[in-house]
Design a protein around this motif. Sequence first.
Motif, PDB file in Angstrom:
ATOM      1  N   PRO A 138       0.796  -1.233   0.000  1.00 40.90           N
ATOM      2  CA  PRO A 138       0.000   0.000   0.000  1.00 40.90           C
ATOM      3  C   PRO A 138       0.825   1.279   0.000  1.00 40.90           C
ATOM      4  O   PRO A 138       0.365   2.301  -0.523  1.00 40.90           O
ATOM      5  CB  PRO A 138      -0.835  -0.120   1.283  1.00 40.90           C
ATOM      6  N   ASN A 139       2.041   1.249   0.566  1.00 44.03           N
ATOM      7  CA  ASN A 139       2.884   2.442   0.590  1.00 44.03           C
ATOM      8  C   ASN A 139       3.572   2.656  -0.758  1.00 44.03           C
ATOM      9  O   ASN A 139       3.373   3.662  -1.433  1.00 44.03           O
ATOM     10  CB  ASN A 139       3.941   2.342   1.692  1.00 44.03           C
ATOM     11  N   THR A 140       4.410   1.703  -1.137  1.00 45.05           N
ATOM     12  CA  THR A 140       5.180   1.836  -2.366  1.00 45.05           C
ATOM     13  C   THR A 140       4.270   1.932  -3.591  1.00 45.05           C
ATOM     14  O   THR A 140       4.536   2.705  -4.514  1.00 45.05           O
ATOM     15  CB  THR A 140       6.138   0.648  -2.510  1.00 45.05           C
ATOM     16  N   GLN A 141       3.201   1.161  -3.607  1.00 45.35           N
ATOM     17  CA  GLN A 141       2.276   1.186  -4.743  1.00 45.35           C
ATOM     18  C   GLN A 141       1.204   2.267  -4.613  1.00 45.35           C
ATOM     19  O   GLN A 141       0.433   2.481  -5.542  1.00 45.35           O
ATOM     20  CB  GLN A 141       1.622  -0.196  -4.903  1.00 45.35           C
ATOM     21  N   ASN A 142       1.150   2.912  -3.455  1.00 49.60           N
ATOM     22  CA  ASN A 142       0.287   4.070  -3.235  1.00 49.60           C
ATOM     23  C   ASN A 142      -1.193   3.761  -3.520  1.00 49.60           C
ATOM     24  O   ASN A 142      -1.825   4.371  -4.376  1.00 49.60           O
ATOM     25  CB  ASN A 142       0.741   5.264  -4.079  1.00 49.60           C
ATOM     26  N   PHE A 143      -1.737   2.796  -2.773  1.00 45.72           N
ATOM     27  CA  PHE A 143      -3.164   2.511  -2.873  1.00 45.72           C
ATOM     28  C   PHE A 143      -3.756   2.360  -1.482  1.00 45.72           C
ATOM     29  O   PHE A 143      -3.042   2.147  -0.500  1.00 45.72           O
ATOM     30  CB  PHE A 143      -3.437   1.260  -3.717  1.00 45.72           C
ATOM     31  N   ASP A 144      -5.058   2.476  -1.409  1.00 46.86           N
ATOM     32  CA  ASP A 144      -5.810   2.323  -0.169  1.00 46.86           C
ATOM     33  C   ASP A 144      -6.345   0.891  -0.107  1.00 46.86           C
ATOM     34  O   ASP A 144      -6.954   0.405  -1.065  1.00 46.86           O
ATOM     35  CB  ASP A 144      -6.969   3.326  -0.142  1.00 46.86           C
ATOM     36  N   VAL A 145      -6.108   0.218   1.011  1.00 49.42           N
ATOM     37  CA  VAL A 145      -6.576  -1.166   1.157  1.00 49.42           C
ATOM     38  C   VAL A 145      -8.084  -1.267   0.991  1.00 49.42           C
ATOM     39  O   VAL A 145      -8.603  -2.309   0.573  1.00 49.42           O
ATOM     40  CB  VAL A 145      -6.131  -1.729   2.520  1.00 49.42           C
ATOM     41  N   ALA A 146      -8.823  -0.178   1.279  1.00 51.12           N
ATOM     42  CA  ALA A 146     -10.284  -0.188   1.153  1.00 51.12           C
ATOM     43  C   ALA A 146     -10.759   0.058  -0.272  1.00 51.12           C
ATOM     44  O   ALA A 146     -11.971   0.021  -0.531  1.00 51.12           O
ATOM     45  CB  ALA A 146     -10.884   0.867   2.073  1.00 51.12           C
ATOM     46  N   ASP A 147      -9.856   0.294  -1.214  1.00 55.61           N
ATOM     47  CA  ASP A 147     -10.250   0.517  -2.605  1.00 55.61           C
ATOM     48  C   ASP A 147     -10.918  -0.751  -3.154  1.00 55.61           C
ATOM     49  O   ASP A 147     -10.396  -1.855  -2.973  1.00 55.61           O
ATOM     50  CB  ASP A 147      -9.012   0.859  -3.436  1.00 55.61           C
ATOM     51  N   PRO A 148     -12.063  -0.642  -3.830  1.00 59.86           N
ATOM     52  CA  PRO A 148     -12.715  -1.824  -4.402  1.00 59.86           C
ATOM     53  C   PRO A 148     -11.814  -2.626  -5.336  1.00 59.86           C
ATOM     54  O   PRO A 148     -12.007  -3.843  -5.491  1.00 59.86           O
ATOM     55  CB  PRO A 148     -13.910  -1.236  -5.160  1.00 59.86           C
ATOM     56  N   ASP A 167       2.128  -5.512   2.809  1.00 61.10           N
ATOM     57  CA  ASP A 167       2.749  -4.713   3.858  1.00 61.10           C
ATOM     58  C   ASP A 167       1.622  -4.152   4.719  1.00 61.10           C
ATOM     59  O   ASP A 167       0.639  -3.629   4.189  1.00 61.10           O
ATOM     60  CB  ASP A 167       3.566  -3.569   3.240  1.00 61.10           C
ATOM     61  N   SER A 168       1.756  -4.243   6.036  1.00 62.19           N
ATOM     62  CA  SER A 168       0.626  -3.856   6.908  1.00 62.19           C
ATOM     63  C   SER A 168       0.936  -2.669   7.799  1.00 62.19           C
ATOM     64  O   SER A 168       0.280  -2.487   8.829  1.00 62.19           O
ATOM     65  CB  SER A 168       0.192  -5.045   7.766  1.00 62.19           C
ATOM     66  N   TYR A 169       1.918  -1.859   7.405  1.00 60.53           N
ATOM     67  CA  TYR A 169       2.225  -0.673   8.211  1.00 60.53           C
ATOM     68  C   TYR A 169       2.231   0.550   7.311  1.00 60.53           C
ATOM     69  O   TYR A 169       3.096   0.710   6.458  1.00 60.53           O
ATOM     70  CB  TYR A 169       3.580  -0.807   8.898  1.00 60.53           C
ATOM     71  N   LYS A 170       1.232   1.399   7.499  1.00 62.19           N
ATOM     72  CA  LYS A 170       1.122   2.647   6.745  1.00 62.19           C
ATOM     73  C   LYS A 170       0.939   3.771   7.749  1.00 62.19           C
ATOM     74  O   LYS A 170      -0.162   3.992   8.252  1.00 62.19           O
ATOM     75  CB  LYS A 170      -0.060   2.584   5.779  1.00 62.19           C
ATOM     76  N   PRO A 171       2.007   4.498   8.080  1.00 58.97           N
ATOM     77  CA  PRO A 171       1.938   5.476   9.176  1.00 58.97           C
ATOM     78  C   PRO A 171       0.860   6.521   8.997  1.00 58.97           C
ATOM     79  O   PRO A 171       0.352   7.057   9.985  1.00 58.97           O
ATOM     80  CB  PRO A 171       3.330   6.113   9.162  1.00 58.97           C
ATOM     81  N   TRP A 172       0.515   6.827   7.754  1.00 53.78           N
ATOM     82  CA  TRP A 172      -0.475   7.885   7.517  1.00 53.78           C
ATOM     83  C   TRP A 172      -1.889   7.337   7.324  1.00 53.78           C
ATOM     84  O   TRP A 172      -2.782   8.056   6.887  1.00 53.78           O
ATOM     85  CB  TRP A 172      -0.068   8.732   6.305  1.00 53.78           C
ATOM     86  N   ASP A 173      -2.104   6.068   7.658  1.00 52.06           N
ATOM     87  CA  ASP A 173      -3.459   5.497   7.615  1.00 52.06           C
ATOM     88  C   ASP A 173      -3.691   4.728   8.915  1.00 52.06           C
ATOM     89  O   ASP A 173      -3.370   3.546   9.033  1.00 52.06           O
ATOM     90  CB  ASP A 173      -3.634   4.581   6.409  1.00 52.06           C
ATOM     91  N   ALA A 174      -4.257   5.401   9.896  1.00 48.40           N
ATOM     92  CA  ALA A 174      -4.471   4.794  11.214  1.00 48.40           C
ATOM     93  C   ALA A 174      -5.504   3.674  11.178  1.00 48.40           C
ATOM     94  O   ALA A 174      -5.599   2.884  12.121  1.00 48.40           O
ATOM     95  CB  ALA A 174      -4.912   5.860  12.212  1.00 48.40           C
ATOM     96  N   ASN A 175      -6.271   3.576  10.100  1.00 50.07           N
ATOM     97  CA  ASN A 175      -7.335   2.567  10.007  1.00 50.07           C
ATOM     98  C   ASN A 175      -6.924   1.334   9.209  1.00 50.07           C
ATOM     99  O   ASN A 175      -7.764   0.476   8.945  1.00 50.07           O
ATOM    100  CB  ASN A 175      -8.576   3.192   9.352  1.00 50.07           C
ATOM    101  N   GLU A 176      -5.661   1.235   8.831  1.00 47.81           N
ATOM    102  CA  GLU A 176      -5.290   0.185   7.891  1.00 47.81           C
ATOM    103  C   GLU A 176      -5.530  -1.220   8.440  1.00 47.81           C
ATOM    104  O   GLU A 176      -6.024  -2.093   7.726  1.00 47.81           O
ATOM    105  CB  GLU A 176      -3.839   0.332   7.454  1.00 47.81           C
ATOM    106  N   MET A 177      -5.200  -1.476   9.704  1.00 46.80           N
ATOM    107  CA  MET A 177      -5.397  -2.820  10.230  1.00 46.80           C
ATOM    108  C   MET A 177      -6.873  -3.199  10.216  1.00 46.80           C
ATOM    109  O   MET A 177      -7.232  -4.349   9.925  1.00 46.80           O
ATOM    110  CB  MET A 177      -4.821  -2.939  11.643  1.00 46.80           C
ATOM    111  N   GLY A 178      -7.733  -2.239  10.508  1.00 42.79           N
ATOM    112  CA  GLY A 178      -9.168  -2.508  10.420  1.00 42.79           C
ATOM    113  C   GLY A 178      -9.607  -2.812   8.998  1.00 42.79           C
ATOM    114  O   GLY A 178     -10.502  -3.639   8.771  1.00 42.79           O
TER     115      GLY A 178
END
Length: 299
Positions: A138-148, A167-178
């Motif tokens: 999600p970081n290097t490829q610059n996408f949101d895990v919630a994207d359809p 990768d499961s650590y995105k400092p600027w997305d506090a909701n990523e684990m959810g």
Amino acid sequence: MRAGIKTVLALAASLAVAASGDAAGPAVGGYAGPITDAHAHLRLGADDGLLDNQPIGTVALREIDASAGVTRSALIVIARRGDMAATRRQNDAVIAAAKASGGHFYPVASVHPLDGAPALAELERLAKLGVREIKFHPNTQNFDVADPAVDTVVEKAGELGLVCLFDSYKPWDANEMGKFLLLSVKHPKSRLVLAHIGFSQFREAIAFAQIKKLNMGGNVWFDTSATVSAFAESPMAPELLWTMRQIGMDHFLFGSDWPVDTPAVAAAALRRLGLTPAEQRAVFHDNVQKLLGLPPEAG
């Protein structure tokens, strides 16, 4: 964007080295069998290194693996968006590198989830070529895990029997684990590996232990890269170990995140965390063998 990503990676690397030191140190207790590193990056050229000083090719990593007792290792590549020809070349290169290793390496190919139908076609091609695992970042490829679009590729990967490594650590997305929690529930037939256990957010991974009580979340594994190295000698180490045991040690895979950490440093950190010999065997070797259906090591 890549400069910002490298800054985050450099910070992670410095934390890991500060926590674990430059040398691996003595093994603590128990398991002395074969080790599979489920998280190591391959550099193919001048413009795709995770760190500027990462060696090109597999020679250096093979030597480092031998010194750390690693008998098998992943080779990870990360696709860039909008150039499927380059994605296919990169995937073919990592497959070839793994094939040339005589079984020491296995390929972790990649597509960009926002590349749509061509990415799905590439997943089909990779499955036919025997690839077992696909990398998404999600970081290097610059996408949101919630994207359809992520739902679409994860569902397709599940249909093809491909494991999805995120990768499961995105400092600027506090909701990523959810978001990963929801992704796993929406796609129960797809298998996900969440690298780094959320790093500094590893406490949130306990939610996966909780939803197992509802017969959900059993399709999620975690790799230990970066996080165990950073916290193994910290005041948070007992909490990290407790969290892993609550989720289940059968759902954890050893990873170094080479070149951010060496396999020796990462393995020593995992041993220092306090796992029993049986738990070490599961995390160092057996779990990834079972998850990916890897053949026995040669010799």
